[in-house]
Design a protein around this motif. Structure first.
Motif, PDB file in Angstrom:
ATOM      1  N   ALA A  74       9.406   3.213 -14.726  1.00 30.79           N
ATOM      2  CA  ALA A  74      10.146   2.230 -15.530  1.00 30.79           C
ATOM      3  C   ALA A  74      11.652   2.386 -15.351  1.00 30.79           C
ATOM      4  O   ALA A  74      12.389   1.396 -15.293  1.00 30.79           O
ATOM      5  CB  ALA A  74       9.768   2.374 -16.999  1.00 30.79           C
ATOM      6  N   LEU A  75      12.125   3.614 -15.262  1.00 30.57           N
ATOM      7  CA  LEU A  75      13.558   3.858 -15.133  1.00 30.57           C
ATOM      8  C   LEU A  75      14.119   3.371 -13.795  1.00 30.57           C
ATOM      9  O   LEU A  75      15.308   3.074 -13.689  1.00 30.57           O
ATOM     10  CB  LEU A  75      13.854   5.359 -15.298  1.00 30.57           C
TER      11      LEU A  75
ATOM     12  N   HIS B 262       6.008  -3.774  -7.065  1.00 29.09           N
ATOM     13  CA  HIS B 262       6.957  -4.879  -6.934  1.00 29.09           C
ATOM     14  C   HIS B 262       8.275  -4.620  -7.657  1.00 29.09           C
ATOM     15  O   HIS B 262       9.020  -5.563  -7.955  1.00 29.09           O
ATOM     16  CB  HIS B 262       6.321  -6.175  -7.463  1.00 29.09           C
ATOM     17  N   LYS B 263       8.563  -3.363  -7.956  1.00 27.36           N
ATOM     18  CA  LYS B 263       9.731  -3.072  -8.808  1.00 27.36           C
ATOM     19  C   LYS B 263      11.069  -3.366  -8.146  1.00 27.36           C
ATOM     20  O   LYS B 263      12.070  -3.540  -8.819  1.00 27.36           O
ATOM     21  CB  LYS B 263       9.699  -1.612  -9.245  1.00 27.36           C
TER      22      LYS B 263
ATOM     23  N   TYR C 109      11.070  -6.994 -17.340  1.00 26.44           N
ATOM     24  CA  TYR C 109       9.706  -7.159 -17.841  1.00 26.44           C
ATOM     25  C   TYR C 109       8.815  -6.021 -17.358  1.00 26.44           C
ATOM     26  O   TYR C 109       8.078  -5.405 -18.137  1.00 26.44           O
ATOM     27  CB  TYR C 109       9.123  -8.502 -17.398  1.00 26.44           C
ATOM     28  N   GLY C 110       8.888  -5.732 -16.067  1.00 22.21           N
ATOM     29  CA  GLY C 110       8.074  -4.669 -15.516  1.00 22.21           C
ATOM     30  C   GLY C 110       8.406  -3.321 -16.119  1.00 22.21           C
ATOM     31  O   GLY C 110       7.526  -2.499 -16.371  1.00 22.21           O
TER      32      GLY C 110
ATOM     33  N   ALA D 278       0.826  -1.203   0.000  1.00 21.78           N
ATOM     34  CA  ALA D 278       0.000   0.000   0.000  1.00 21.78           C
ATOM     35  C   ALA D 278       0.863   1.257   0.000  1.00 21.78           C
ATOM     36  O   ALA D 278       0.533   2.252  -0.651  1.00 21.78           O
ATOM     37  CB  ALA D 278      -0.935   0.000   1.207  1.00 21.78           C
ATOM     38  N   LEU D 279       1.991   1.212   0.713  1.00 18.53           N
ATOM     39  CA  LEU D 279       2.891   2.357   0.764  1.00 18.53           C
ATOM     40  C   LEU D 279       3.573   2.597  -0.583  1.00 18.53           C
ATOM     41  O   LEU D 279       3.872   3.737  -0.941  1.00 18.53           O
ATOM     42  CB  LEU D 279       3.945   2.159   1.855  1.00 18.53           C
ATOM     43  N   HIS D 280       3.845   1.504  -1.328  1.00 16.72           N
ATOM     44  CA  HIS D 280       4.493   1.638  -2.632  1.00 16.72           C
ATOM     45  C   HIS D 280       3.502   1.879  -3.773  1.00 16.72           C
ATOM     46  O   HIS D 280       3.918   2.135  -4.899  1.00 16.72           O
ATOM     47  CB  HIS D 280       5.318   0.375  -2.942  1.00 16.72           C
ATOM     48  N   PHE D 281       2.208   1.782  -3.478  1.00 18.16           N
ATOM     49  CA  PHE D 281       1.184   2.050  -4.491  1.00 18.16           C
ATOM     50  C   PHE D 281       1.355   3.473  -5.005  1.00 18.16           C
ATOM     51  O   PHE D 281       1.587   4.408  -4.232  1.00 18.16           O
ATOM     52  CB  PHE D 281      -0.205   1.880  -3.866  1.00 18.16           C
ATOM     53  N   HIS D 282       1.246   3.661  -6.317  1.00 15.88           N
ATOM     54  CA  HIS D 282       1.455   4.983  -6.919  1.00 15.88           C
ATOM     55  C   HIS D 282       0.152   5.777  -6.792  1.00 15.88           C
ATOM     56  O   HIS D 282      -0.671   5.815  -7.708  1.00 15.88           O
ATOM     57  CB  HIS D 282       1.864   4.832  -8.383  1.00 15.88           C
ATOM     58  N   TRP D 283       0.011   6.453  -5.661  1.00 20.22           N
ATOM     59  CA  TRP D 283      -1.229   7.167  -5.374  1.00 20.22           C
ATOM     60  C   TRP D 283      -1.432   8.359  -6.307  1.00 20.22           C
ATOM     61  O   TRP D 283      -2.570   8.674  -6.678  1.00 20.22           O
ATOM     62  CB  TRP D 283      -1.242   7.618  -3.915  1.00 20.22           C
TER      63      TRP D 283
END
Length: 379
Positions: free
Chosen positions: A309-310, A376-377, A316-317, A18-23
């Motif tokens: 992405a960077l 999950h990066k 894959y991600g 939840a903390l890593h979710f891109h809000w």
């Protein structure tokens, strides 16, 4: 003493996900979707039931689906890439035989109460399978001719199926999306130069075959191209859409006429005002300022995808995120260019704003994949 492995210690919890979710990304998507709902209220004369309420329902469902997908490890979607692409391809084939026809094209397919366009799904699954392909391919083989062929086939086959529906706009987006994925993966620039030459030759061939028994485009598609080059040649016929669109864009001025005050849409001068040409309604009512704000919102979404992405350690991600971001850019770039007379009218909706069920859900599912890759990066 019990020792905990590094893998066990680093296993993500629900809180860390939840903390890593891109809000910020989720907020922008919801905000732009909300703008679309407001515009649909306006073009319906203040009524919610006709277009706005179904669109709002899909927006909420899509955002919930995006959130669920975000918490699924990206490796799961990597393993499903081939199956997802083949399923979308099978649906495209099925459309040719059992699809529904509307407005002169066979693009829709029904499953019980659900009705959608498989071509919308193909835009995303193509990105998935090409990301999987280049993630599986050793980097030194990326530009070798033998390994260029599979992604070309994966792109061209669905494009041909969509083109035969006929849907020139979506077929073009599929081809452009495949080319972008190949560029992102690091394919040598010489192939793109050769591809550009092939495109120019193909366009010339298309026009040379006009009027013959084996012409490549439908008659109305040739007319659309002629109208793009000279809209005033038939302002009450083939050029009507773009002429009224330009009037609406110009009448909005800097600050617009006000919500639900657009004369072109309110008086039904503007065709397809709730789908492909909804951007003109927005600019007429909110002015060029509103159009720029919307464009900035779209560009921020693409920027978030690029930055995510960077920083992604998973190839894959990273490829998937960049591919979806670029595909999204093509969506709104082509639509805005089309309604402003900078590109032929090819029937491409404005993402998250134009009325449409399958397009809305597929876009939000795609950003669910982006969120999954982002969450999950580091793993």
């Amino acid at each position: 003493m019990t020792f905990i492995s590094h893998q066990q210690r680093s296993a993500p919890t629900g809180l860390s996900k939840a903390l890593h979710f891109h809000w910020a990304l989720a907020f922008l998507l919801a905000a732009i979707g909300g703008v679309g709902v407001l515009m649909l209220v306006s073009v319906a004369g203040g009524q919610m039931d006709q277009w706005a309420f179904p669109q709002l329902t899909r927006l909420i469902a899509g955002l919930c689906l995006m959130s669920v997908i975000a918490f699924v490890p990206i490796r799961v979607f990597r393993s499903l890439s081939v199956a997802a692409y083949l399923s979308a391809l099978a649906l495209l084939v099925a459309v040719a035989f059992v699809g529904e026809t509307g407005m002169g094209a066979r693009r829709w397919i029904e499953f019980g109460p659900f009705r959608g366009q498989p071509s919308e799904l193909m835009k995303v699954t193509l990105v998935m399978i090409l990301a999987w392909y280049y993630d599986s391919l050793p980097p030194e083989r990326t530009s070798r001719p033998l390994w260029i062929l599979p992604p070309v086939i994966l792109t061209v086959v669905p494009a041909i199926l969509v083109f035969r529906q006929p849907d020139l706009g979506t077929a073009t987006l599929i081809l452009m999306g495949g080319a972008v994925m190949m560029f992102i993966a690091g394919v040598a620039w010489q192939y793109f130069v050769a591809g550009a030459g092939l495109v120019v030759g193909s366009i010339a061939t298309v026009f040379l075959t006009r009027g013959t028994d084996f012409q490549f485009l439908e008659d109305y598609q040739y007319v659309r191209i002629e109208t793009f080059l000279n809209p005033s040649s038939d302002p009450l016929g083939a050029g009507y859409h773009i002429t009224q669109s330009m009037i609406a864009l110009g009448s909005g001025g800097v600050s617009g006429r006000g919500f639900m005050q657009g004369t072109q849409s309110r008086l039904n001068f503007l065709p397809e005002k709730h789908t492909d040409f909804i951007f003109t309604t927005l600019v007429e009512e909110m002015g060029i300022t509103g159009g720029i704000v919307l464009a900035v919102g779209y560009c921020l979404i693409v920027l978030f995808c690029v930055l995510s992405a960077l920083t992604n350690r998973n190839r894959y991600g990273s490829l998937l995120t960049l591919g979806i971001g670029c595909t999204f850019f093509l969506y709104f770039g082509v639509n805005m260019s089309m309604v402003m007379g900078l590109a032929p009218v090819v029937g491409v909706p404005l993402p998250l704003v134009s009325y449409g069920g399958s397009a809305m859900i597929v876009i939000l599912v795609a950003f669910g994949l982006v969120q999954s890759a982002h969450v999950h990066k580091l793993r």
